[in-house]
Design a protein around this motif. Structure first.
Motif, PDB file in Angstrom:
ATOM      1  N   LYS A 183       0.832  -1.208   0.000  1.00 51.24           N
ATOM      2  CA  LYS A 183       0.000   0.000   0.000  1.00 51.24           C
ATOM      3  C   LYS A 183       0.867   1.259   0.000  1.00 51.24           C
ATOM      4  O   LYS A 183       0.531   2.250  -0.648  1.00 51.24           O
ATOM      5  N   ILE A 184       1.958   1.209   0.729  1.00 50.56           N
ATOM      6  CA  ILE A 184       2.837   2.383   0.766  1.00 50.56           C
ATOM      7  C   ILE A 184       3.510   2.579  -0.598  1.00 50.56           C
ATOM      8  O   ILE A 184       3.623   3.703  -1.096  1.00 50.56           O
ATOM      9  N   GLU A 185       3.922   1.469  -1.185  1.00 50.19           N
ATOM     10  CA  GLU A 185       4.541   1.532  -2.516  1.00 50.19           C
ATOM     11  C   GLU A 185       3.616   2.243  -3.508  1.00 50.19           C
ATOM     12  O   GLU A 185       4.049   3.057  -4.328  1.00 50.19           O
ATOM     13  N   GLU A 186       2.332   1.940  -3.394  1.00 51.30           N
ATOM     14  CA  GLU A 186       1.348   2.532  -4.296  1.00 51.30           C
ATOM     15  C   GLU A 186       1.350   4.053  -4.238  1.00 51.30           C
ATOM     16  O   GLU A 186       1.381   4.717  -5.265  1.00 51.30           O
ATOM     17  N   ILE A 187       1.354   4.595  -2.992  1.00 55.46           N
ATOM     18  CA  ILE A 187       1.283   6.061  -2.910  1.00 55.46           C
ATOM     19  C   ILE A 187       2.614   6.725  -3.179  1.00 55.46           C
ATOM     20  O   ILE A 187       2.680   7.867  -3.594  1.00 55.46           O
ATOM     21  N   LEU A 188       3.732   5.997  -2.935  1.00 56.79           N
ATOM     22  CA  LEU A 188       5.032   6.636  -3.152  1.00 56.79           C
ATOM     23  C   LEU A 188       5.377   6.689  -4.637  1.00 56.79           C
ATOM     24  O   LEU A 188       6.081   7.589  -5.093  1.00 56.79           O
ATOM     25  N   GLY A 189       4.930   5.673  -5.366  1.00 55.63           N
ATOM     26  CA  GLY A 189       5.099   5.721  -6.823  1.00 55.63           C
ATOM     27  C   GLY A 189       6.501   5.442  -7.324  1.00 55.63           C
ATOM     28  O   GLY A 189       6.898   5.954  -8.364  1.00 55.63           O
ATOM     29  N   PHE A 190       7.275   4.628  -6.621  1.00 53.04           N
ATOM     30  CA  PHE A 190       8.610   4.295  -7.115  1.00 53.04           C
ATOM     31  C   PHE A 190       8.719   2.841  -7.570  1.00 53.04           C
ATOM     32  O   PHE A 190       9.798   2.278  -7.650  1.00 53.04           O
ATOM     33  N   LYS A 191       7.607   2.249  -7.833  1.00 50.81           N
ATOM     34  CA  LYS A 191       7.588   0.867  -8.292  1.00 50.81           C
ATOM     35  C   LYS A 191       8.351   0.739  -9.613  1.00 50.81           C
ATOM     36  O   LYS A 191       8.125   1.517 -10.540  1.00 50.81           O
ATOM     37  N   GLY A 192       9.270  -0.241  -9.656  1.00 50.24           N
ATOM     38  CA  GLY A 192      10.026  -0.469 -10.894  1.00 50.24           C
ATOM     39  C   GLY A 192      11.054   0.606 -11.180  1.00 50.24           C
ATOM     40  O   GLY A 192      11.428   0.832 -12.330  1.00 50.24           O
ATOM     41  N   LEU A 193      11.526   1.226 -10.119  1.00 51.43           N
ATOM     42  CA  LEU A 193      12.526   2.288 -10.279  1.00 51.43           C
ATOM     43  C   LEU A 193      13.837   1.745 -10.860  1.00 51.43           C
ATOM     44  O   LEU A 193      14.369   0.750 -10.371  1.00 51.43           O
ATOM     45  N   VAL A 194      14.326   2.355 -11.941  1.00 51.67           N
ATOM     46  CA  VAL A 194      15.700   2.092 -12.403  1.00 51.67           C
ATOM     47  C   VAL A 194      16.288   3.405 -12.887  1.00 51.67           C
ATOM     48  O   VAL A 194      15.555   4.329 -13.211  1.00 51.67           O
ATOM     49  N   LYS A 195      17.587   3.434 -12.949  1.00 48.48           N
ATOM     50  CA  LYS A 195      18.228   4.634 -13.483  1.00 48.48           C
ATOM     51  C   LYS A 195      18.023   4.619 -14.997  1.00 48.48           C
ATOM     52  O   LYS A 195      18.456   3.702 -15.690  1.00 48.48           O
ATOM     53  N   ASP A 196      17.324   5.638 -15.449  1.00 51.39           N
ATOM     54  CA  ASP A 196      16.864   5.654 -16.840  1.00 51.39           C
ATOM     55  C   ASP A 196      17.975   5.526 -17.871  1.00 51.39           C
ATOM     56  O   ASP A 196      17.859   4.794 -18.845  1.00 51.39           O
ATOM     57  N   ASP A 197      19.060   6.215 -17.610  1.00 50.77           N
ATOM     58  CA  ASP A 197      20.073   6.315 -18.658  1.00 50.77           C
ATOM     59  C   ASP A 197      21.262   5.391 -18.430  1.00 50.77           C
ATOM     60  O   ASP A 197      22.318   5.580 -18.986  1.00 50.77           O
ATOM     61  N   PHE A 198      21.061   4.332 -17.623  1.00 50.05           N
ATOM     62  CA  PHE A 198      22.214   3.509 -17.280  1.00 50.05           C
ATOM     63  C   PHE A 198      22.901   2.873 -18.487  1.00 50.05           C
ATOM     64  O   PHE A 198      24.108   2.811 -18.588  1.00 50.05           O
ATOM     65  N   TYR A 199      22.084   2.374 -19.416  1.00 50.74           N
ATOM     66  CA  TYR A 199      22.684   1.677 -20.568  1.00 50.74           C
ATOM     67  C   TYR A 199      22.989   2.600 -21.737  1.00 50.74           C
ATOM     68  O   TYR A 199      23.400   2.155 -22.789  1.00 50.74           O
ATOM     69  N   VAL A 200      22.738   3.876 -21.537  1.00 43.89           N
ATOM     70  CA  VAL A 200      22.936   4.808 -22.655  1.00 43.89           C
ATOM     71  C   VAL A 200      24.428   5.084 -22.866  1.00 43.89           C
ATOM     72  O   VAL A 200      25.148   5.260 -21.902  1.00 43.89           O
TER      73      VAL A 200
END
Lengths: 486, 479
Positions: free
Chosen positions: A469-486
């Motif tokens: 439930k906390i994950e839902e409101i915090l909104g960081f589900k599936g967090l990765v560094k966007d540009d890691f493979y760039v």
């Protein structure tokens, strides 16, 4: 959606809809593994061969990584220590066996702090593991490689072990979920023992639900582990969305409040704690009742030394099998004593030797009462106090770490008053065998920060529910560094 | 003269299906490294799993040795490095051994002595190590076999007492069916602690320890040698060193191994992988019920209640199976002394000859009791009974069936018939007189009388022969 952001369920859906095959999924993961490994140093062994047992489960066909301190028959297992160079086990750890039987696909075995002793990810025999969020920063440990594998999006989940915070801390520093179920929920058979009374199987996932899915698969009594619990036969994913209104959480008074550190020059720490207070507010809005609780400061200060005393003592005994006689590199020498001595002198790093000497000293007849047995008493006091609090509260909510991942050359004294409790309180979960979960809660200076929730022993279902439930409101589900493979 | 004080530490391998902490088989094997699981090799990641049968048998023995039993079973680690100890620690019991403060009564000469037991604990055996010139070989078959250690108080005063204790203890193991206790297989091993003191001394003398002595006769000669050695030292006014000594078979002497100052700190702590298991009253009651009457109790009953000689009682109670057999025979109604004679002479004698154990023996106690009933009723003679029993062993048949098939119950035994014939003649002197007058046919009269006396079971042909012989004998002797 990109592969690197997908959860187990996302990938499963792709497989079910035949958009991708398990082999293709593995190949994607393998390619990323090689790329990320080059940058971050994640693996002891990359499994260059697609192997999947015929199975139909919620994780069949899903690639994953396994910490290199789980016994895998026929696959090199070193625990990132030279003393186990070339060691190929003859039996499977129960966890590995269950994952195999569920059809999960092993992509690699990951680097750890040598023999799982350490919290930095810098002491493995093949070098330092880097944090995908910032190459100059620590991944944290000891399950460093597994944390990096999930944090860099190589695999949706990775197995680690947690003796003090070895999964839940690196999870915090990598912006991913780290879950350690109750002691006994998952068999330890085949996990190379560090400190048996504190060791837990734990794992990294991209979201809370995936942790629930894994727990479903891995839990259950094992005839090879007498401390394993009878299966509660619950499906932990079914209760994730249960209403939490009115559930009560607590945190330790003072130490979590930025105002408590008026003279601190540590900006990111203050910001991390500020974020934590914001997170609490969000949780309150969701319906949680959150209160601060004063907990005997002396007991909290004693967490770290208590942890060190118990873990070093048990470790020195647990690792006494590493003599090069039965397995591992044989030492040279004319007598049996010399052979064992040389194998151990050569095989362990200085840090490990230091822990063994400490452990040995602690266990000596004349020191046992003062050190070992007193540590056990303090552990008991802390656990009793927590258990008492869990009668009133559903869980303890805390910042998982006082700060973002430190830089490699950071010389801050982690034993100083400022950090002593905030950096070590996760060991409470190991003292009591409490279920405990870390989940990302924000970004500070482009680095993730996290909270941890710990609940009463055997309350795994409820802790997952709260975290979900906390994950839902915090909104960081599936967090990765966007540009890691760039 | 010095007073000798001896304490013993006896190790005994338990007979169980599997090892103490793994599922590997617990059997004596000549093929090295055959019965081995990862746990027995101390491989990384292994966890011990307690063998319930081993715990059961250890508690059973502790109860038979009159020990107090703890409220729960827990184990400790004994930490030391040695190549035959794969984990680098041995799982044993220090905090709460399964038995404490017990005793065992032993018979030494004519008197009974009580040997105090300090404790009994359950642990695991090490691997076996064989040394060669420039290499050593390890066999892990023995690694992890459940081992009981029984520690006595220093309370024995002679080699005789020590041997009597060991023999009695061995009988307890066998009676309780917890171990084969075969010292040839290394299943029973002994450490001997011995010190000498003057009669006037109030404190024990300096202790010398002799490790790992297998055979009882070696225990005896090592003690005898140590008494001589220590006496010689003390008489010269010297001091006995506290040390561990090795007994050498070849010259029957002991040699110094290490001084006590090098004593190792084993850094014991509670094994965290084995949660404590509470012992319930019903579980303990169940074990208690399984303990049979022990050897010394049986000898006591045999001599005091049954009136057997101590010699016979000892023979009968030497092995539980024999004693059980004997008790069974009695339970079917055979008189105790008669049963003792038959079991000792006929049964044990035959077992010896046939090289069988009593459990392999086909003549059941009931069969023997049935035959002996016939003997008692004079229906068959002792000699015939023996013949029938031997035949039954040979043919692997119930002796009663042999009796029936051969109609042996019809008495053809001259030893039985002759007294009947004599009686018949004595009681009918007038008919005998007719015989003297030459009337040979009166023999038939006597046969009829013997038939009447034997319930018509006498063999007529044999009876006729005996009657004729007896009549002739009397005639010739002038009666």
């Amino acid at each position: 959606m990109e592969f690197t952001k997908m959860t187990i369920d996302d990938l499963k859906q792709q497989l079910n809809e035949a958009k991708i095959s398990p082999k293709e999924l593995y190949n994607t993961s393998l390619a990323l593994s090689k790329k990320a490994h080059e940058k971050l140093n994640i693996f002891e062994t990359i499994i260059d061969d697609f192997q999947m047992e015929d199975a139909n489960s919620r994780i069949s066909g899903i690639p994953y990584a396994l910490k290199d301190n789980f016994s895998t028959k026929g696959i090199l297992t070193t625990a990132s220590s030279n003393i186990l160079n070339g060691y190929i086990p003859v039996y499977d750890a129960t966890v590995y066996k269950k994952l195999k039987e569920a059809g999960a696909v092993l992509v690699g075995k990951t680097i750890l702090d040598e023999l799982a002793m350490g919290g930095t990810g810098t002491t493995g025999h093949t070098g330092t593991v880097h944090n995908p969020w910032h190459m100059d920063r620590l991944m944290g440990g000891s399950s460093a490689g597994s944390a990096a594998a999930v944090a860099s999006g190589i695999v949706p989940f990775a197995i680690g072990s947690d003796t003090g915070d070895s999964v839940r801390k690196p999870a915090a520093l990598g912006g991913i979920v780290g879950f350690k179920p109750s002691y006994g929920r998952i068999s330890r058979y085949g996990l190379f023992a560090f400190a048996s009374s504190l060791d837990h199987v734990a794992y990294f996932t991209r979201c809370v639900k995936d942790s629930a899915i894994l727990t479903n698969i891995l839990k259950g009594q094992d005839e090879y582990d007498m401390t394993s619990l009878e299966d509660d036969n619950l499906d932990y994913t079914l209760t994730l969305n249960d209403d939490i209104k009115g559930k009560k959480l607590f945190y330790f008074k003072d130490i979590c409040d930025p105002a408590y550190y008026p003279n601190s020059s540590d900006e990111t720490m203050i910001e991390t704690l500020t974020k934590f207070q914001e997170t609490l507010d969000k949780c309150r809005k969701l319906g949680f009742i959150i209160e601060e609780v004063s907990f005997d400061k002396e007991l909290l200060n004693a967490i770290y030394p208590t942890y060190m005393i118990i873990s070093c003592a048990e470790a020195t005994s647990n690792n006494a099998n590493l003599t090069g006689i039965q397995f591992g590199p044989r030492g040279e020498g004319d007598s049996i004593d010399e052979i064992m001595l040389n194998a151990r002198t050569k095989g362990f790093s200085e840090l490990i030797k230091r822990r063994f000497i400490l452990g040995s000293y602690i266990l000596q007849k004349e020191n046992q009462e003062k050190l070992f047995l007193n540590a056990a008493r303090i552990r008991r006091l802390i656990v009793d106090k927590m258990t008492e609090l869990f009668k009133t509260y559903d869980g303890l909510i805390m910042p998982a770490s006082s700060n973002i991942a430190p830089k490699f050359n950071d010389s801050s004294d982690r034993l100083s008053e400022e950090y002593l409790i905030l950096e070590n309180h996760l060991a409470i979960g190991n003292f009591g065998g409490f279920p405990s979960i870390t989940l990302p809660s924000g970004i500070v200076k482009e680095m993730p920060v996290a909270i941890n929730i710990t609940g009463p022993v055997f309350g795994d279902k409820d802790i997952l529910n709260i975290a979900y439930k906390i994950e839902e409101i915090l909104g960081f589900k599936g967090l990765v560094k966007d540009d890691f493979y760039v | 003269m010095y007073k000798v004080v001896i304490g013993l530490e006896v190790h005994c391998e338990l007979q169980t299906k599997s090892k103490n902490f793994s599922t590997a088989k617990n059997t004596f094997s000549s093929k090295p490294n055959e019965n081995v699981m990862p746990v027995d090799l101390g491989l990384p990641g292994i966890l011990p799993y307690v063998n319930k049968e081993a715990v059961y048998k250890a508690i059973k023995t502790a109860m038979a040795l009159n020990c107090s039993i703890p409220d729960e079973v827990i184990f400790d680690r004994k930490n030391y490095f040695y190549p035959d100890l794969p984990k680098g620690y041995q799982i044993t019991q220090v905090t709460k051994p399964v038995g404490r403060k017990g005793y065992l009564d032993i018979v030494v000469g004519d008197s009974i002595k009580r040997v105090d037991i300090h404790q009994l604990h359950l642990e695991e055996d090490t691997a076996s190590l064989e040394h060669f010139n420039n290499f050593s070989l390890l066999d892990y078959n023995r690694s992890g076999i459940p081992l009981m250690e029984i520690v006595t108080e220093p309370c024995m005063e002679s080699a005789d007492e020590a041997i009597a204790f060991l023999e009695t203890l061995r009988s307890v193991f066998l009676y309780c069916n917890v171990s084969e206790a075969d010292s040839k297989k290394g299943q029973m091993r002994c450490d001997v602690n011995i010190s000498l003191m003057k009669d006037t001394d109030t404190e024990l003398g300096t202790k010398v320890e002799m490790k790992n002595i297998n055979a009882f006769n070696k225990v005896r000669s090592s003690i005898e040698y140590e008494i001589k050695r220590q006496t010689a030292i003390l008489e010269k006014g010297g001091k006995v060193e506290q040390e561990t000594r090795r007994y050498s078979d070849e010259d029957e002497k002991t040699y110094a191994m290490r001084k006590k100052v090098d004593a190792i700190d084993y850094k014991y702590f509670i094994e965290p992988n084995l949660p404590p298991v509470k012992l319930t009253d019903s579980y303990l009651a169940e074990i208690k019920q399984e303990i049979p009457k022990l050897q010394h109790e049986r000898i006591h009953i045999y001599t005091n209640t049954y009136g057997l000689s101590l010699y016979d009682a000892n023979i009968l109670a030497k092995e539980k199976e024999v004693s059980d057999y004997y008790n069974d025979v009695i339970s079917y109604g055979t008189e105790e002394k008669m049963a003792a004679n038959w079991v000792i002479t006929v049964i044990l004698g035959s077992l010896n000859k046939l090289n069988l154990t009593i459990s392999e023996f086909k003549i059941t106690p009931l069969m023997l009791a049935n035959v002996l009933k016939l003997v008692n009723q004079n229906e068959i003679s002792v000699n015939n009974a023996k013949k029938i029993l031997y035949q039954a062993m040979d043919l692997n048949k119930d002796p009663m069936i042999i009796i029936k098939e051969n109609n042996i119950k019809q008495i053809d035994d001259e030893e039985v018939l002759l007294p009947k014939v004599k009686e018949a003649i004595d009681e009918n002197n007038d008919v005998y007189m007719q015989y003297l007058e030459g009337k040979d046919y009166v023999a038939n009269f006597f046969i009829g009388k013997v038939m009447a006396k034997t319930n018509r079971q006498a063999n007529p042909a044999i009876t006729l022969k005996i009657v004729k012989e007896e009549l002739e004998r009397r005639k010739n002797s002038g009666n």
